[in-house]
Write a protein that holds these residues in place. Structure first.
Motif, PDB file in Angstrom:
ATOM      1  N   LYS A   1       0.841  -1.194   0.000  1.00  0.00           N
ATOM      2  CA  LYS A   1       0.000   0.000   0.000  1.00  0.00           C
ATOM      3  C   LYS A   1       0.884   1.255   0.000  1.00  0.00           C
ATOM      4  O   LYS A   1       1.910   1.296   0.683  1.00  0.00           O
ATOM      5  CB  LYS A   1      -0.907  -0.006   1.226  1.00  0.00           C
ATOM      6  N   PRO A   2       0.471   2.269  -0.755  1.00  0.00           N
ATOM      7  CA  PRO A   2       1.281   3.493  -0.828  1.00  0.00           C
ATOM      8  C   PRO A   2       1.590   4.094   0.536  1.00  0.00           C
ATOM      9  O   PRO A   2       2.705   4.568   0.785  1.00  0.00           O
ATOM     10  CB  PRO A   2       0.417   4.438  -1.678  1.00  0.00           C
ATOM     11  N   GLY A   3       0.589   4.073   1.438  1.00  0.00           N
ATOM     12  CA  GLY A   3       0.816   4.651   2.761  1.00  0.00           C
ATOM     13  C   GLY A   3       1.921   3.954   3.528  1.00  0.00           C
ATOM     14  O   GLY A   3       2.731   4.587   4.204  1.00  0.00           O
TER      15      GLY A   3
ATOM     16  N   TYR B   1       9.174  13.905   6.890  1.00  0.00           N
ATOM     17  CA  TYR B   1       8.055  13.068   6.455  1.00  0.00           C
ATOM     18  C   TYR B   1       7.443  13.623   5.173  1.00  0.00           C
ATOM     19  O   TYR B   1       7.139  12.881   4.233  1.00  0.00           O
ATOM     20  CB  TYR B   1       6.994  12.990   7.554  1.00  0.00           C
ATOM     21  N   TYR B   2       7.278  14.928   5.122  1.00  0.00           N
ATOM     22  CA  TYR B   2       6.677  15.533   3.932  1.00  0.00           C
ATOM     23  C   TYR B   2       7.633  15.495   2.747  1.00  0.00           C
ATOM     24  O   TYR B   2       7.205  15.415   1.595  1.00  0.00           O
ATOM     25  CB  TYR B   2       6.237  16.969   4.252  1.00  0.00           C
ATOM     26  N   ALA B   3       8.954  15.511   3.027  1.00  0.00           N
ATOM     27  CA  ALA B   3       9.930  15.330   1.948  1.00  0.00           C
ATOM     28  C   ALA B   3       9.798  13.927   1.362  1.00  0.00           C
ATOM     29  O   ALA B   3       9.842  13.742   0.137  1.00  0.00           O
ATOM     30  CB  ALA B   3      11.351  15.560   2.468  1.00  0.00           C
ATOM     31  N   ALA B   4       9.610  12.921   2.234  1.00  0.00           N
ATOM     32  CA  ALA B   4       9.420  11.549   1.763  1.00  0.00           C
ATOM     33  C   ALA B   4       8.155  11.436   0.916  1.00  0.00           C
ATOM     34  O   ALA B   4       8.136  10.753  -0.119  1.00  0.00           O
ATOM     35  CB  ALA B   4       9.356  10.589   2.951  1.00  0.00           C
ATOM     36  N   CYS B   5       7.107  12.104   1.337  1.00  0.00           N
ATOM     37  CA  CYS B   5       5.852  12.093   0.574  1.00  0.00           C
ATOM     38  C   CYS B   5       6.033  12.758  -0.781  1.00  0.00           C
ATOM     39  O   CYS B   5       5.518  12.275  -1.801  1.00  0.00           O
ATOM     40  CB  CYS B   5       4.746  12.801   1.358  1.00  0.00           C
TER      41      CYS B   5
ATOM     42  N   ILE C   1       8.849  13.075  -2.538  1.00  0.00           N
ATOM     43  CA  ILE C   1       9.689  12.239  -3.391  1.00  0.00           C
ATOM     44  C   ILE C   1       8.903  11.036  -3.900  1.00  0.00           C
ATOM     45  O   ILE C   1       9.045  10.616  -5.049  1.00  0.00           O
ATOM     46  CB  ILE C   1      10.942  11.796  -2.617  1.00  0.00           C
ATOM     47  N   SER C   2       8.039  10.474  -3.032  1.00  0.00           N
ATOM     48  CA  SER C   2       7.258   9.291  -3.400  1.00  0.00           C
ATOM     49  C   SER C   2       6.021   9.628  -4.206  1.00  0.00           C
ATOM     50  O   SER C   2       5.381   8.729  -4.757  1.00  0.00           O
ATOM     51  CB  SER C   2       6.824   8.547  -2.131  1.00  0.00           C
ATOM     52  N   ARG C   3       5.646  10.916  -4.224  1.00  0.00           N
ATOM     53  CA  ARG C   3       4.396  11.358  -4.855  1.00  0.00           C
ATOM     54  C   ARG C   3       3.192  10.635  -4.246  1.00  0.00           C
ATOM     55  O   ARG C   3       2.301  10.134  -4.945  1.00  0.00           O
ATOM     56  CB  ARG C   3       4.448  11.150  -6.376  1.00  0.00           C
ATOM     57  N   ILE C   4       3.185  10.557  -2.929  1.00  0.00           N
ATOM     58  CA  ILE C   4       2.110   9.905  -2.175  1.00  0.00           C
ATOM     59  C   ILE C   4       1.519  10.930  -1.213  1.00  0.00           C
ATOM     60  O   ILE C   4       2.255  11.685  -0.559  1.00  0.00           O
ATOM     61  CB  ILE C   4       2.643   8.684  -1.401  1.00  0.00           C
ATOM     62  N   ASN C   5       0.203  10.961  -1.119  1.00  0.00           N
ATOM     63  CA  ASN C   5      -0.482  11.906  -0.228  1.00  0.00           C
ATOM     64  C   ASN C   5      -0.059  11.681   1.221  1.00  0.00           C
ATOM     65  O   ASN C   5      -0.085  10.543   1.702  1.00  0.00           O
ATOM     66  CB  ASN C   5      -2.004  11.735  -0.366  1.00  0.00           C
ATOM     67  N   PRO C   6       0.320  12.725   1.953  1.00  0.00           N
ATOM     68  CA  PRO C   6       0.766  12.554   3.340  1.00  0.00           C
ATOM     69  C   PRO C   6      -0.256  11.869   4.235  1.00  0.00           C
ATOM     70  O   PRO C   6       0.118  11.167   5.176  1.00  0.00           O
ATOM     71  CB  PRO C   6       1.031  13.999   3.801  1.00  0.00           C
ATOM     72  N   ASP C   7      -1.544  12.066   3.956  1.00  0.00           N
ATOM     73  CA  ASP C   7      -2.578  11.469   4.802  1.00  0.00           C
ATOM     74  C   ASP C   7      -2.488   9.943   4.820  1.00  0.00           C
ATOM     75  O   ASP C   7      -2.831   9.298   5.812  1.00  0.00           O
ATOM     76  CB  ASP C   7      -3.970  11.887   4.323  1.00  0.00           C
ATOM     77  N   GLU C   8      -2.024   9.336   3.730  1.00  0.00           N
ATOM     78  CA  GLU C   8      -2.008   7.880   3.623  1.00  0.00           C
ATOM     79  C   GLU C   8      -0.968   7.234   4.527  1.00  0.00           C
ATOM     80  O   GLU C   8      -1.098   6.060   4.890  1.00  0.00           O
ATOM     81  CB  GLU C   8      -1.756   7.458   2.165  1.00  0.00           C
ATOM     82  N   GLY C   9       0.071   7.970   4.878  1.00  0.00           N
ATOM     83  CA  GLY C   9       1.133   7.382   5.684  1.00  0.00           C
ATOM     84  C   GLY C   9       1.008   7.618   7.175  1.00  0.00           C
ATOM     85  O   GLY C   9       1.793   7.050   7.952  1.00  0.00           O
ATOM     86  N   ILE C  10       0.044   8.415   7.602  1.00  0.00           N
ATOM     87  CA  ILE C  10      -0.058   8.787   9.019  1.00  0.00           C
ATOM     88  C   ILE C  10      -0.262   7.555   9.912  1.00  0.00           C
ATOM     89  O   ILE C  10       0.437   7.362  10.914  1.00  0.00           O
ATOM     90  CB  ILE C  10      -1.220   9.782   9.238  1.00  0.00           C
TER      91      ILE C  10
END
Length: 630
Positions: free
Chosen positions: A341-343, A587-591, A593-602
């Motif tokens: 999963k992207p998150g 964390y937002y730098a990782a998002c 670079i990954s082009r993934i919405n920050p909400d998905e990884g919380i």
């Protein structure tokens, strides 16, 4: 009549709008022109530093004839690189700032705060441009020992850089703000400054309570309002010194110069460039490819590969942004195909960023060495095992989460395929060992060793991997200057703030408080972990180290904590704060670079953060992990 009277108003409004549009277009063109004018010499300065330091190594180690002026020339060029890099970062809007709070606001409010942030930056630059000129003018009476030239050639970088940033700030305000927002923001910033000036007679008798006003309330408000961190530090320090002390304005320029002029910090731009270089030459892809062939058939295997790849790449680049940019594009597509999963992907990427903060040659370790006097070589040696301890924690979480993964569709790599991938990866995997051997054997200093890595990577890319794009070289040099300038300006501003804190007596009070804590070493380390998790999330790693390292490391020695052990605890705790949402910028730098919405990884990152905290406590409890190989 009403219609007749209304038409001129419409025409007038359209004319005003057209005029504003024309001004913004002109400002955008001027900004691009400024970028080109500054980028070319900045790129050349990066190249010049590589050449000068390489020549120093060759002269000393090969011909046994040290070039006595090499370090001095490198130092002069370094200050110019730092200031011109800061200009590029400002012109591009790349100075580090915390946007977590304003990102939650409505677009109109967010846009207005962007204007306020630009106006606050402009105010700082206006306040220090004259002291910078005075500082450079005073340096005409100082002659450099080796080159025997007046030191103004070096010090002039400060007023020139500040002046160019001043131009960039004006152009930015014109580009991003409508007339109403522009006037409102400027009036707000000017009003706050005027109010502080008017109440200065009241502030002076307050003593150290002013530290709370300027360095907690004002800095906190500016950081949360997304004012770039360097400018928030600088503006608060200028205000504190001007309004509550008798120190001259030129002092802050002197402290900024001192903070940005440590030759060891020259490793920052060179390792940033090295990180970009290994990605461009295909070295990172070769390393990741071998690890994927080795573990790709195991449940959660590519997640283990991600942890291992970040450990290896961190040992090369020293820049977390470069690390993540080198690994994520290689691994994430295949991991997504396998159902990840992207998150979870972005959560693990951010967690590995925190895990590898101690892997040499970490920029944070270099910064600690430069501001506290701890041996860089000792920090590099002590940083290897703590990263492995945290890696074991992350892998434990991966094992638990993916213990039931279906791998029936995954083809296991044959021994021949693994062997081929290993052979391909050997030149790339050798780089961390080449760098370490160069330092240990005395071939190069911690500052110079990056140039050996750069030369090695260029030759490897040209002769072995055949993936060297000359067209990408110039943009990489400019990007190196920009990122380095943003980092170094923070260090300069934070050095000024740290000096103000020290002169106020705060360091003595802090030392007294920390040494009086009950419970001895365990409590001191526990308070350190909590403090630096918070500081890492708010200030980011390098400014937190510059501000509090000189204050806390002497206290650690007093309570009996080995300085390398303490450095590892500090760096790991700070890394957790830096890469943990909702405030961690990493964390937002990782998002991004990954082009993934920050909400998905919380949600997925919670387990990884818990593993990192447990690992940090283990490192804090067992000093041997950090000092066993010293």
């Amino acid at each position: 009549m009403t219609a007749i009277n209304h038409m001129p108003e419409v025409d007038q409004g359209a004319a005003v709008a057209a005029s504003q549009s024309g001004v913004r277009l002109w400002a955008a063109r001027a900004n691009r022109a400024l970028g080109h004018v500054v980028a070319i010499p900045a790129a050349l300065l990066v190249l010049a530093e590589i050449v000068v330091l390489s020549a120093g190594i060759v002269g000393r180690y090969v011909f046994h004839a040290p070039i006595i002026w090499a370090d001095e020339l490198a130092g002069i060029l370094f200050l110019w690189l730092a200031m011109l890099g800061s200009v590029i970062a400002f012109q591009r809007g790349e100075h580090m700032r915390m946007t977590a709070i304003i990102g939650m606001l409505r677009p109109n409010a967010r846009a207005f705060l962007d204007v306020v942030a630009a106006a606050a930056s402009l105010a700082f630059l206006l306040l220090v441009i004259h002291p910078a000129y005075e500082f450079a003018a005073d340096e005409v009476f100082v002659t450099t020992p080796a080159l025997e030239i007046v030191n103004s050639w070096r010090a002039a970088a400060l007023p020139v850089g500040i002046g160019l940033m001043l131009v960039a700030a004006v152009l930015r305000l014109v580009r991003i703000a409508g007339l109403r927002d522009l006037l409102t923001a400027v009036a707000l910033v000017a009003g706050i400054i005027a109010t502080l000036v008017l109440v200065a007679p009241v502030l002076k008798p307050l003593g150290n309570f002013n530290l709370l006003i300027f360095f907690v309330v004002i800095v906190g408000a500016m950081v949360l309002a997304a004012v770039p961190i360097a400018f928030a530090f600088g503006l608060a320090t200028v205000g504190y010194l001007a309004l509550t002390t008798s120190a001259p304005d030129v002092v802050i320029i002197g402290r900024m110069d001192e903070g940005m002029s440590h030759l060891i910090l020259l490793a920052v731009p060179l390792f940033v460039f090295l990180g970009l270089l290994i990605e461009m030459t295909g070295m990172a892809r070769a390393m990741v490819g071998f690890l994927a062939s080795l573990l790709g058939h195991v449940r959660g295997g590519l997640h283990y590969v991600l942890v291992g790849a970040m450990y290896l790449v961190s040992g090369i680049s020293g820049s977390k942004a470069a690390d993540m940019a080198a690994v994520a594009p290689v691994l994430f597509p295949e991991m997504t195909k396998r159902g990840a999963k992207p998150g979870d992907l972005v959560a693990l990427l951010a967690a590995t960023g925190a895990q590898t903060e101690t892997i040499p040659p970490s920029l944070v370790l270099i910064t600690i060495g430069s501001v506290t006097g701890v041996s860089i070589a000792a920090l590099f040696t002590g940083g290897l095992l703590p990263g492995i301890v945290l890696a074991i924690g992350l892998c434990s979480v991966v094992w638990w989460r993916y213990r039931g993964e279906d791998l029936s569709h995954v083809k296991r790599a044959t021994g021949r395929e693994i062997g081929r991938a290993f052979v391909i990866a050997i030149p790339a995997m050798a780089l961390p060992f080449v760098i370490r051997a160069a330092v240990v054997e005395g071939v190069a200093t911690a500052t110079e060793v990056s140039t050996i890595g750069i030369v090695y990577s260029v030759l490897t890319g040209l002769l072995i991997y055949r993936q060297f794009s000359w067209r990408r070289l110039y943009p990489m040099l400019v990007e190196t200057a920009s990122l380095s300038g943003a980092i170094l300006l923070i260090i300069g501003a934070a050095t000024g703030m740290a000096w103000a804190l020290t002169q106020s007596g705060f360091s003595a009070s802090l030392a007294k408080f920390m040494t009086a804590l009950p419970g001895g070493t365990p409590v001191f380390l526990g308070v350190t972990i909590v403090a630096f998790v918070i500081l890492g999330s708010v200030l980011e790693g390098i400014p937190a180290i510059v501000l509090f390292g000189p204050l806390l490391f002497p206290i650690a020695r007093q309570v009996g904590v080995h300085e390398v052990h303490y450095a590892m605890v500090v760096v790991l705790a700070m890394g957790i704060g830096l890469f943990a949402p909702p405030f961690g910028v990493g964390y937002y730098a990782a998002c991004a670079i990954s082009r993934i919405n920050p909400d998905e990884g919380i949600k997925p990152i919670v387990g990884y953060i818990a593993a990192l905290l447990i690992g940090t406590l283990v490192v804090a409890a067992i000093p041997w992990i950090s000092t066993g190989f010293l």
